[in-house]
Design an enzyme around this catalytic site. Structure first.
Site, PDB file in Angstrom:
ATOM      1  N   SER A  78      46.402 -41.853  17.213  1.00  0.00           N
ATOM      2  CA  SER A  78      45.398 -40.942  17.754  1.00  0.00           C
ATOM      3  C   SER A  78      45.227 -41.149  19.255  1.00  0.00           C
ATOM      4  CB  SER A  78      44.060 -41.150  17.039  1.00  0.00           C
ATOM      5  OG  SER A  78      43.678 -42.498  17.155  1.00  0.00           O
ATOM      6  N   HIS A 106      49.127 -35.955  14.974  1.00  0.00           N
ATOM      7  CA  HIS A 106      47.816 -36.602  14.809  1.00  0.00           C
ATOM      8  C   HIS A 106      46.974 -35.803  13.809  1.00  0.00           C
ATOM      9  CE1 HIS A 106      43.685 -37.643  16.736  1.00  0.00           C
ATOM     10  NE2 HIS A 106      43.908 -38.338  15.646  1.00  0.00           N
ATOM     11  N   GLU A 129      47.134 -32.167  15.567  1.00  0.00           N
ATOM     12  CA  GLU A 129      47.401 -32.218  17.011  1.00  0.00           C
ATOM     13  C   GLU A 129      48.855 -32.645  17.184  1.00  0.00           C
ATOM     14  OE1 GLU A 129      45.138 -35.291  19.099  1.00  0.00           O
ATOM     15  OE2 GLU A 129      45.000 -33.981  20.840  1.00  0.00           O
ATOM     16  N   ASN A 176      40.890 -36.456  21.093  1.00  0.00           N
ATOM     17  CA  ASN A 176      40.023 -37.623  21.237  1.00  0.00           C
ATOM     18  C   ASN A 176      39.634 -37.896  22.686  1.00  0.00           C
ATOM     19  OD1 ASN A 176      39.860 -38.011  18.552  1.00  0.00           O
ATOM     20  ND2 ASN A 176      41.332 -39.701  18.443  1.00  0.00           N
TER      21      ASN A 176
END
Ligand code: 3H9
Length: 700
Positions: free
Chosen positions: A412, A433, A445, A483
């Site tokens: 991540s 991800h 992602e 993130n």
């Protein structure tokens, strides 16, 4: 395509065949409703025509009004006031022949016809509520007359696509066929050519008379949670209610009034934007859409932890066999047990049939040896977040995987290039991800490393779609797009707590804004220990790392969230309801004192804006670095990864509604007050100075 070719009329053997040809989905774009009307009038006036068939060319019947035309003031008029009502007034029978989709204005047009026939794979529905409006072409008046008020309420407030067999059982379709649709529709048209009086839904009042008005209140109650802060679902109910209290034409007029209230509202604009943003995300700049795509017939996952198990389930759920590899038999057994338990919970809840669970489980094969996964088309590494062990996995994969296999990491945050660098085939390495729980969350992602090839990007994006995900591409940086853009929100949250806010206030503000759950309670759900470990790692690596003493102290006390019965909140055994905990308040106040902060009352507005503006600013930095390709990609990620309320469009669309200049000026004020963390991004400054919206920002 010229407008005459959008809709054509062929007369064959006494049947007028009206064909809509507006690829890709025969939306009712300008020229289409007019074309249907013109062909209909021609056929109606032609004595050689005994009956008509309305059919779509290509892959669909009609997928509805052209969503790009909304807000331009002509959609309702074109569809509602002329075409459908003209068809409805026909004195010669018309058969709507449906394949693909009859959605929104498409189903409304079909309901203006006297009969509806469909192939078994077809789907029908009135999904307008999903773009913040209501069926404005008579759907709220005709569907209750055709299928009953409760069915209409359910379909119209959910927007659900109803499969042909079910639609037949509900009375929406007259016939479902397996063979050639046009042949069957012509045969039907010939069969009913002489039937009189013709069935007209508009005059079929039996199902809308004597309805207990309580069902409308019950419907309002049943949607209250998911329809929070929204108007369209409630207007849908009011419109259907009108079908039971008003004669048909007055009901149509009421539908129109309620439609007009919605079309240009923020809610509809946000949802339309989300609809197109989601589709735009498919296009990764610089990656030709025709780059080859690796078919995924067999998958493998490394690591049977929570993420690995969820990823394996995602493949199994969509019919793709998957092997799951662990280092020890014990870890493998634990992982497989978790997968079985997850499926068993779904069966218990009634959302999965027992037979389907067995089928899905049979697609997941636990293995211990890398040689057993060598023939997979894709492998996804999902071990813990540390570079060296991940690189060790990729060395092994490089040694065994067949040529051309995609080699993906579910990291991540870690650098994809560093992971790829240990292989001799960095072109097939990319980030994939998933979000937790991976079998439920829809976002994927897809992270492009420096060496990732166009074919790999295209293949991973397609793989995501094949397993029901919304794939969004981005470049490589610490935390990637999702993130990294969410990070400052989390940091600002703990700073607000230090300054004077409490967890329950922050959660209340964000739930009122439209999140399904407050961010603090989400932390408790996900587990606080993961973030604690990451903070320790970051602090060790970076002497300037901003510590989060409140969060650390909770973890030091073993308050890891729901799983330990205590976190930011306290929980009673067997219950997930968060209860504010005086012990946490005391810790928060203690930390504030230790930091020399005089706590103050912080307004709800300040909480909302500080949390979200911090992320808007970071997203701008990610855009200006070219790591995010467009503002709408940020939005799609926030909708599907973080539960941002869809009717607000997404983080950047929401900020656009406030105005780039206002956002910039506020961030500048906070920069002066709080220092470096609020330094405005160069892109934000440029957009504010040039009066450009985030949506229209040219980046990269
Ligand atoms: C309505 O009808 C109002 C009425 O009550 C009348 C009021 C007066 N318009 O999704 P895909 C494009 S409201 C414009 O990738 P799939 C889409 O953008 C409407 N464009 O394919 C994409 O373009 P691109 C009610 C549309 O097979 C391409 O078609 N109807 C529309 O995964 C392919 O789409 C709806 O809300 C449209 N209506 O899914 C249905 N529909 O290639 C909305 C599609 O440039 N549509 N496009 O990216 C859908 O749900 C899905 O597109 C559908 C096909 C299920 C049809």
């Amino acid at each position: 395509m010229s407008s005459e070719n959008l809709v054509t009329l062929d007369v064959k053997d006494g049947i007028g065949i009206i064909t809509v040809n507006n690829p890709p989905v025969n939306a009712l774009s300008p020229g289409v409703p007019e074309g249907i009307t013109a062909c209909f009038e021609k056929a109606h006036a032609d004595p050689a025509v005994k009956a008509m068939v309305l059919i779509g060319a290509g892959r669909s019947f009609i997928a509805g009004a052209d969503i790009r035309q909304f807000g331009k003031g002509r959609v309702r008029q074109a569809i509602g006031d002329s075409t459908t009502d003209k068809l409805d007034a026909s004195t010669k029978p018309i058969v709507a022949a449906i394949h693909g989709y009859a959605l929104g204005g498409g189903l409304e047009t079909a309901m203006g016809c006297n009969y509806r026939i469909a192939v078994r794979s077809a789907k029908v529905g009135l999904p307008e509520v999903l773009i913040g409006i209501l069926p404005g072409g008579g759907g709220t008046q005709r569907l209750p007359r055709l299928a009953g008020v409760q069915v209409a309420l359910d379909m119209i407030t959910s927007g659900r696509h109803v499969p042909a067999d079910e639609a037949k059982a509900l009375g929406i379709l007259d016939e479902v066929v397996d063979g050639d649709l046009l042949t069957a529709a012509i045969a039907m048209a010939k069969r009913i050519a002489d039937i009189r009086p013709l069935p007209h839904i508009s005059s079929n009042n039996a199902r809308v008379i004597g309805i207990d008005p309580k069902i409308f209140d019950a419907q309002r109650k049943s949607i209250a949670r998911r329809a929070r802060n929204q108007k369209a679902p409630y207007n849908c109910i009011l419109a259907v209610e009108a079908s039971t209290t008003h004669p048909f034409l007055q009901g149509l007029a009421r539908e129109r009034e309620l439609f007009v209230e919605l079309e240009n509202a923020d809610e509809a604009r946000g949802l339309r934007y989300a609809f197109f943003g989601e589709r735009e995300a498919k296009n990764v700049p610089g990656i030709p859409a025709n780059a080859p795509v690796q078919a995924i017939n067999a998958a493998a996952v490394i690591g049977a932890g929570t993420m690995g198990g969820g990823i394996a389930m995602s493949f199994a759920d969509f019919g793709i066999p998957v092997k799951i590899l662990e280092a020890t038999q014990e870890a493998l057994d634990r992982g497989m047990k978790r997968i079985r338990d997850n499926y068993a919970t779904s069966v218990k809840r009634g959302s999965l049939a027992e037979g389907e669970m067995t089928a899905r489980l049979s697609r997941i094969t636990p293995v211990l040896d890398y040689a057993d996964i060598a023939d997979a088309d894709v492998v996804i590494e999902a071990i813990f977040e540390e570079m060296a062990p991940k690189q060790a996995v990729f060395r092994q994969l490089d040694a065994v995987m067949k040529p051309g296999a995609l080699m993906l990491s579910n990291t991540s945050a870690l650098n994809i290039d560093e992971i790829a660098s240990v292989t001799k085939r960095p072109e097939v390495v990319a980030g994939a991800h998933f979000f937790s729980p991976a079998n439920v969350m829809k976002l994927l992602e897809v992270v492009k490393g420096t060496e990732t090839s166009a074919a790999t990007m295209n293949s991973v994006m397609a793989m995501g779609r094949a397993i029901g995900k919304i794939s969004v591409g981005c470049g490589n940086c610490d935390g990637f797009l999702a993130n990294r853009s969410r990070g400052p929100f989390g940091m600002e949250m703990v700073i607000l707590l230090e300054e004077g806010a409490l967890p329950e206030q922050i959660d209340k503000v964000m739930v009122e804004f439209g999140y399904p759950m407050g961010p603090v309670a989400v932390g408790d759900l996900a587990g606080l220990d993961i973030g604690w470990a990451a903070r320790k790692r970051r602090a060790a690596a970076d002497p300037n790392y901003r510590k989060q003493p409140i969060s650390d102290r909770l973890c030091e006390l073993g308050r890891f969230g729901q799983k330990t019965g205590k976190g930011w909140y306290r929980y009673e055994a067997g219950d997930r309801t968060p209860h504010p905990d005086p012990e946490v308040t005391a810790i928060i106040e203690q930390v504030s004192t230790e930091m020399g902060i005089t706590r103050r009352v912080i307004s709800d507005e300040e909480i909302l804006r500080r949390l979200l503006f911090a992320s808007v600013n970071e997203a701008c930095k990610i855009l200006e670095e070219g790591i995010a390709y467009r503002a709408s990609d940020v939005d799609v990620m926030w909708l599907y990864g973080f539960g941002f309320p869809r009717y607000r469009g997404g983080l950047m669309f929401w900020a656009d509604q406030i105005g780039v200049k206002d956002v910039f000026e506020q961030i500048q004020r906070w920069h002066q007050l709080y220092g470096a963390r609020w330094a405005p991004s160069a892109l934000l400054r440029r957009l504010a100075e040039t009066g450009t919206s985030f949506k229209d920002a040219k980046v990269g």
